[in-house]
Design a protein around this motif. Structure first.
Motif, PDB file in Angstrom:
ATOM      1  N   ASP A 147      39.242  46.036  47.513  1.00 51.71           N
ATOM      2  CA  ASP A 147      37.973  46.416  46.896  1.00 51.71           C
ATOM      3  C   ASP A 147      37.680  47.901  47.082  1.00 51.71           C
ATOM      4  O   ASP A 147      37.129  48.545  46.195  1.00 51.71           O
ATOM      5  N   SER A 294      39.414  29.731  46.153  1.00 50.52           N
ATOM      6  CA  SER A 294      39.808  29.699  44.736  1.00 50.52           C
ATOM      7  C   SER A 294      39.362  30.972  44.010  1.00 50.52           C
ATOM      8  O   SER A 294      40.097  31.497  43.174  1.00 50.52           O
ATOM      9  N   THR A 295      38.186  31.485  44.377  1.00 57.22           N
ATOM     10  CA  THR A 295      37.759  32.738  43.720  1.00 57.22           C
ATOM     11  C   THR A 295      38.573  33.920  44.242  1.00 57.22           C
ATOM     12  O   THR A 295      38.866  34.850  43.498  1.00 57.22           O
ATOM     13  N   LEU A 297      41.752  33.785  45.156  1.00 58.31           N
ATOM     14  CA  LEU A 297      43.042  33.717  44.449  1.00 58.31           C
ATOM     15  C   LEU A 297      42.884  34.166  42.994  1.00 58.31           C
ATOM     16  O   LEU A 297      43.749  34.848  42.446  1.00 58.31           O
ATOM     17  N   ARG A 298      41.780  33.769  42.412  1.00 56.93           N
ATOM     18  CA  ARG A 298      41.537  34.165  41.015  1.00 56.93           C
ATOM     19  C   ARG A 298      41.408  35.687  40.898  1.00 56.93           C
ATOM     20  O   ARG A 298      42.065  36.308  40.069  1.00 56.93           O
ATOM     21  N   ASP A 299      40.597  36.296  41.779  1.00 55.60           N
ATOM     22  CA  ASP A 299      40.297  37.718  41.644  1.00 55.60           C
ATOM     23  C   ASP A 299      41.422  38.628  42.118  1.00 55.60           C
ATOM     24  O   ASP A 299      41.586  39.724  41.619  1.00 55.60           O
ATOM     25  N   TYR A 300      42.178  38.163  43.118  1.00 55.84           N
ATOM     26  CA  TYR A 300      43.191  39.061  43.700  1.00 55.84           C
ATOM     27  C   TYR A 300      44.617  38.674  43.354  1.00 55.84           C
ATOM     28  O   TYR A 300      45.544  39.355  43.745  1.00 55.84           O
ATOM     29  N   TYR A 302      45.461  35.819  40.392  1.00 58.35           N
ATOM     30  CA  TYR A 302      45.574  35.319  39.020  1.00 58.35           C
ATOM     31  C   TYR A 302      45.252  36.416  37.988  1.00 58.35           C
ATOM     32  O   TYR A 302      46.047  36.643  37.068  1.00 58.35           O
ATOM     33  N   ILE A 303      44.142  37.092  38.190  1.00 55.14           N
ATOM     34  CA  ILE A 303      43.758  38.125  37.208  1.00 55.14           C
ATOM     35  C   ILE A 303      44.705  39.323  37.248  1.00 55.14           C
ATOM     36  O   ILE A 303      45.179  39.772  36.197  1.00 55.14           O
ATOM     37  N   GLY A 307      46.136  36.912  34.234  1.00 53.84           N
ATOM     38  CA  GLY A 307      45.169  35.860  33.908  1.00 53.84           C
ATOM     39  C   GLY A 307      45.534  35.141  32.626  1.00 53.84           C
ATOM     40  O   GLY A 307      46.692  34.767  32.423  1.00 53.84           O
ATOM     41  N   ASN A 308      44.556  34.984  31.749  1.00 54.34           N
ATOM     42  CA  ASN A 308      44.834  34.320  30.465  1.00 54.34           C
ATOM     43  C   ASN A 308      44.839  35.320  29.311  1.00 54.34           C
ATOM     44  O   ASN A 308      44.664  34.944  28.160  1.00 54.34           O
ATOM     45  N   ARG A 309      45.060  36.584  29.667  1.00 49.30           N
ATOM     46  CA  ARG A 309      44.976  37.615  28.635  1.00 49.30           C
ATOM     47  C   ARG A 309      46.303  37.873  27.929  1.00 49.30           C
ATOM     48  O   ARG A 309      46.367  38.639  27.010  1.00 49.30           O
ATOM     49  N   LEU A 319      49.092  30.526  36.262  1.00 51.86           N
ATOM     50  CA  LEU A 319      48.440  29.413  36.964  1.00 51.86           C
ATOM     51  C   LEU A 319      49.391  28.799  37.991  1.00 51.86           C
ATOM     52  O   LEU A 319      49.003  28.534  39.139  1.00 51.86           O
ATOM     53  N   THR A 322      49.904  31.138  40.947  1.00 54.83           N
ATOM     54  CA  THR A 322      48.705  31.180  41.787  1.00 54.83           C
ATOM     55  C   THR A 322      48.592  29.922  42.648  1.00 54.83           C
ATOM     56  O   THR A 322      48.335  29.992  43.854  1.00 54.83           O
ATOM     57  N   MET A 323      48.795  28.781  42.016  1.00 56.81           N
ATOM     58  CA  MET A 323      48.633  27.537  42.769  1.00 56.81           C
ATOM     59  C   MET A 323      49.779  27.320  43.767  1.00 56.81           C
ATOM     60  O   MET A 323      49.565  26.788  44.857  1.00 56.81           O
TER      61      MET A 323
END
Lengths: 475, 448
Positions: A147, A294-295, A297-300, A302-303, A307-309, A319, A322-323
């Motif tokens: 951050d 989960s957030t 993993l998503r923020d640091y 998956y994205i 991500g899904n872009r 996905l 990440t999992m």
């Protein structure tokens, strides 16, 4: 140290609260930090050195990245990158060594032996002990460095404040994973009110009740069935449901206690559980279960992976990665990898087909039931000793495994009226009771009296129970 | 996994939590009361930890120093094992303080007996150590776990037990067979035969007392027969006590104590007689000079270790334990015969099952397994037994510490509780040459 223990409740907590509140405001973080190190070092004092080292590295990296951001001078992006890399390599290096050394070694040796290359096996007497809570504080600490690098937060100047953030005893050992951005303002300035303290005490009491009255008895059933050589279909299902309740009440109870203790010290930590067994899809489950992980993993992860872009194909891959890594974060064993893969596959399927198309034809209670059963299957992978045991347990659930004569003794334990009643109560609380956040929002006389009674009951129950560490202590 | 929108979710979560806490509805008076109550409870709890309960028997652990460590301990640990030694010593201290707070706190000692009585009588629930069965029977949980455990010789089970990090004490040798065979061969070189005598758990003898149903066969571990076959093939004779006692228990219910882990004198005497017969059949004439033993009835008392583990209220415990009829064995001189660590042709290596009906403490002499083996075989029997030295290495150490006993023995009976087959470390340092020097190792972690 365990929250649900006499040592904590009757020794550490009174001393900690006493010292904290009699200390002058400017020394409170120092007091809290020292207390946290005592709390952490109780299991193994040597691990305090590791915690201190990890803290120092991220503190230094944060300061350097901040300095390299420029301010009045020209920014130096390469220096920022170097310091971020320094922080990440150190943190992940420590985590990798302490958590995955034994696993890596065993996996390598297993692989080369299976390939007939006995000579390539590594024989070493070195066995690494996993420091308590390393996965939690490493992620917490890393989020700070990332951050600061991203410019979302400014680096903290006071080492004591930063050490206090990393080591804060309410959430140090088993989360929730509190990010620096979430408490940065509170570290500078926070209020201590009677209402906050009272709600904190209510949170702590509810958390203790979840752990002592529900999770521990459920654990007796789950442990008996999972550790047995064989079990009937009914016993296997009972053991699995018991484990599902155990892990939920154990972990959400711990989170409630952490939030409650935080409130008593003036800190507000975000919600970590949102009635996960009421989820209507696996995607929904991951919005409700261990939200801080989960957030994270998503923020640091998956994205940053895209991500899904980047199209559907890449989304599924992201996905899955990440999992899988999420599974490996939980434990250094192949069954955790399989657990992550299972969740990743279900999430990808839901994304591919669409949650609505998959579940909308089912009435809501049935949807919840279907998702619960899907989650149950994943707990087999999570709880079993290893992948072989997990497969064996699946066979028991489906009635495909032989039932050995000693298994006929299991019902003597798992069908004890007290344990069965606890399972029923756990189910009622899971699907019928309000969440701790909701229940403690309005604290009238009845609720306070209930909380007081619960506290006394929990303390009395603790006297009949053995040392019961939390499941997430080993992650 | 849901992708976040552009706005920062972190701020959202923090703001949501802050708003939620700010929205707490509680009156000032209620908040005061709640805080005071909570603080009072934990501070009173803390105060109660410091005050011993008046009029109650205080355990030696309470009487001991609050900080069970001294500067001498630390310097000794440093000299022996350096930093690791000091670290170990400190961890020991911290664990003992925790255990003391949990088990011996005044609050626990006040509350536990009443709550446990309620659990036992109203909910038919024991605790982590004790399982209540039918009609007042109690069962020890640790053996229960072993009875229902996976096959103890399965490769994955052996691998798991040896895996560092899987258990607190990884076993260097989880398979009992190699160590026992090695001991058998070492004894054979001295002209001595080894007999393995696994004693069943209460759950295996009286399973219907724990779970009522028609039990056609004893609930033994699936690998028990393989163990017997492998030991027999290697020259170690095995006496199948679990099945013998299970069969006998179909027609009588006095073989095991209802509220104790151990067998009754009846169960022990039945086993002794059967073992004696087994030895005669297997080895023909038994070694040593025949001796004529006598017997006389005595009353024996068991305290009921399972009741102790429950820690029930005083009214729930018989003040003087449970009375049993036992048979004391008398030597040729008419005095009580006590199988001690003396030279004899038959040697019993045992644990608490061997010790349970011996000794002054329990009010009797010479009514234990070794004495009854002597009575039934008509030979002198010596005994090396300790409730704490139960693993193979401990037993070997016992043998090496008593060379004269070992030298005289032509038959060694290795008695062990069956729970040890899947839990003990069966590593073995070897018996070594007769008369060789041997450093005494620390007693193992195992409990009887």
């Amino acid at each position: 140290m365990v929250f649900s223990s006499h040592l904590f409740l009757f020794w550490f907590l009174p001393i900690a609260l006493g010292l904290y509140y009699v200390s002058p405001r400017r020394t409170r973080h120092l007091v809290l930090t020292l207390l946290s190190y005592v709390f952490y070092g109780w299991e193994n004092p040597a691990f305090c050195v590791l915690l201190l080292f990890s803290t120092a590295v991220d503190y230094l990296a944060g300061l350097r990245m901040d300095a390299a951001a420029g301010g009045d001078a020209a920014p130096r992006p390469s220096a920022r990158r170097r310091w971020l890399l320094f922080s990440l390599v150190t943190n992940l290096g420590l985590l990798g060594f302490f958590k995955y050394f034994n696993f890596g070694l065993e996996s390598w040796n297993g692989l080369v032996r299976a390939a007939g290359l006995e000579g390539a096996a590594i024989e070493t007497a070195l066995r690494v002990t996993l420091p308590l809570g390393i996965s939690f504080y490493t992620f917490q600490s890393m989020s700070y460095s990332i951050d600061v690098y991203r410019g979302r937060v400014r680096a903290i100047r006071s080492f004591v404040d930063f050490a206090c953030f990393v080591s804060m005893f309410p959430q140090l050992v088993a989360g929730p994973i509190v990010r620096f951005a979430e408490v940065a303002d509170q570290l500078r300035n926070r209020s201590h009110t009677l209402a906050k303290f009272a709600r904190g005490a209510a949170f702590l009491t509810v958390g203790l009740a979840k752990k002592v009255l529900l999770a521990n008895p459920c654990a007796r059933v789950a442990d008996a069935v999972f550790d047995a050589g064989s079990a009937s279909v009914l016993d296997a299902w009972q053991g699995l449901v018991a484990y599902a309740f155990q892990i939920y009440f154990d972990f959400s109870g711990y989170s409630d206690m952490a939030i409650g203790l935080g409130l008593m010290l003036g800190f507000v930590f975000p919600k970590n559980f949102d009635s996960p067994y009421r989820a209507t899809s696996m995607t929904d489950f991951w919005r409700r279960w261990h939200i801080s992980l989960s957030t994270w993993l998503r923020d640091y992860l998956y994205i940053p992976l895209g991500g899904n872009r980047r199209g559907p194909g890449r989304t599924y891959v992201n996905l899955a990665i990440t999992m899988l890594l999420g599974g490996l974060w939980h434990g250094a064993a192949w069954n955790f990898v399989a657990w992550g893969a299972y969740h990743g596959a279900l999430l990808a399927l839901e994304r591919r087909v669409g949650e609505e198309r998959l579940y909308s034809w089912l009435p809501r209670p049935l949807r919840i039931a279907v998702v619960f059963v899907l989650v149950l299957f994943s707990w087999v992978l999570f709880r079993a000793a290893d992948l072989t045991s997990a497969l064996d347990y699946f066979a028991r659930l489906l009635g495909l495994a032989p039932v050995l004569p000693p298994a006929a003794l299991l019902p003597a334990l798992v069908r004890s009226p007290y344990l069965v009643a606890t399972l029923v109560l756990a189910a009622v609380v899971t699907w019928g009771a309000p969440q701790t956040w909701t229940w403690t929002r309005s604290l009238g006389t009845t609720r306070l009296a209930t909380a007081g009674g619960l506290l006394l009951l929990v303390l009395a129950m603790l006297a009949t129970q053995d040392y019961n560490p939390f499941i997430y202590f080993i992650f | 996994m849901a992708e976040p929108d552009r706005t920062s979710r972190i701020a959202d979560r923090e703001a949501e939590a802050l708003a939620e806490i700010a929205a707490t509805r509680i009156s000032r008076r209620a908040a005061w009361s709640a805080c005071l109550f909570f603080v009072l409870v934990i501070f009173l709890g803390a105060a109660s930890e410091l005050v011993p309960l008046k009029g109650r028997k205080v355990s030696p652990r309470i009487r001991g120093p609050i900080v069970p460590i001294s500067w001498g301990h630390i310097t000794y640990s440093w000299r022996v094992a350096g930093f690791k030694g000091v670290q170990y010593r400190i961890r020991l201290l911290l664990t003992s303080v925790r255990e003391r707070a949990e088990r011996d706190s005044a609050f626990s000692r006040l509350v536990r007996p009443h709550l446990q009585s309620f659990f036992l009588h109203e909910l038919r629930y024991g605790n982590s150590q004790v399982l209540p069965g039918e009609q007042g029977w109690l069962f020890y949980k640790h053996p229960f776990d072993q009875v229902v455990a996976p096959p103890f010789l399965a490769p994955e089970v052996l691998e798991r037990r040896a895996r560092p990090g899987w258990t607190r004490y990884p076993a260097r040798s989880p398979d009992p067979v190699p160590g026992l065979l090695r001991l058998g061969r070492a004894l054979e070189r001295r002209g001595t035969r080894l007999v393995f005598l696994p004693i069943p758990e209460k759950e295996q003898v009286y399973p219907e007392r724990l779970r009522p149903r028609a039990w056609r066969e004893a609930p033994v571990n699936p690998d028990f027969d393989e163990l017997v076959a492998r030991l027999e093939a290697g020259g170690v004779a095995v006496f199948d006590a679990p099945r013998l006692l299970f069969r006998a228990a179909r027609s009588r219910d006095d073989l095991w104590a209802t509220q104790d882990t151990h067998w009754t004198p009846a169960g022990m005497e039945l086993t002794a007689a059967a073992v004696a017969e087994f030895l005669s059949q297997r080895f023909g004439t038994l070694p040593g000079e025949p001796v004529r033993f006598g017997r006389r009835p005595i009353r024996h008392r068991l305290r009921g270790d399972l009741l102790g583990m429950l820690g029930l209220a005083a009214g729930d415990r018989p003040p003087n334990g449970f009375q049993f009829e036992a048979t004391e064995v008398l030597g040729p001189d008419g005095r009580p015969y006590l199988a001690a660590a003396t030279a004899a042709p038959i040697l019993l290596l045992g644990d608490s099952y061997s010790l349970v009906f011996q000794g002054k403490e329990d009010g009797t002499f010479g009514a234990g397994l070794a004495e009854h083996l002597a009575l039934r075989t008509g030979r002198r029997v010596s005994q090396l037994a300790s409730p704490l030295e139960t693993e193979l290495d401990d037993r070997i150490s016992l043998l090496r510490r008593h060379p004269a006993v070992l030298k005289a023995a032509r038959l060694v009976i290795y008695e062990v509780a069956t729970r040890g087959l899947g839990t003990y470390d069966w590593k073995s340092a070897g018996l070594g040459p007769p008369g060789g020097r041997h450093r005494r190792p620390a007693p193992s972690r195992a409990s009887p």
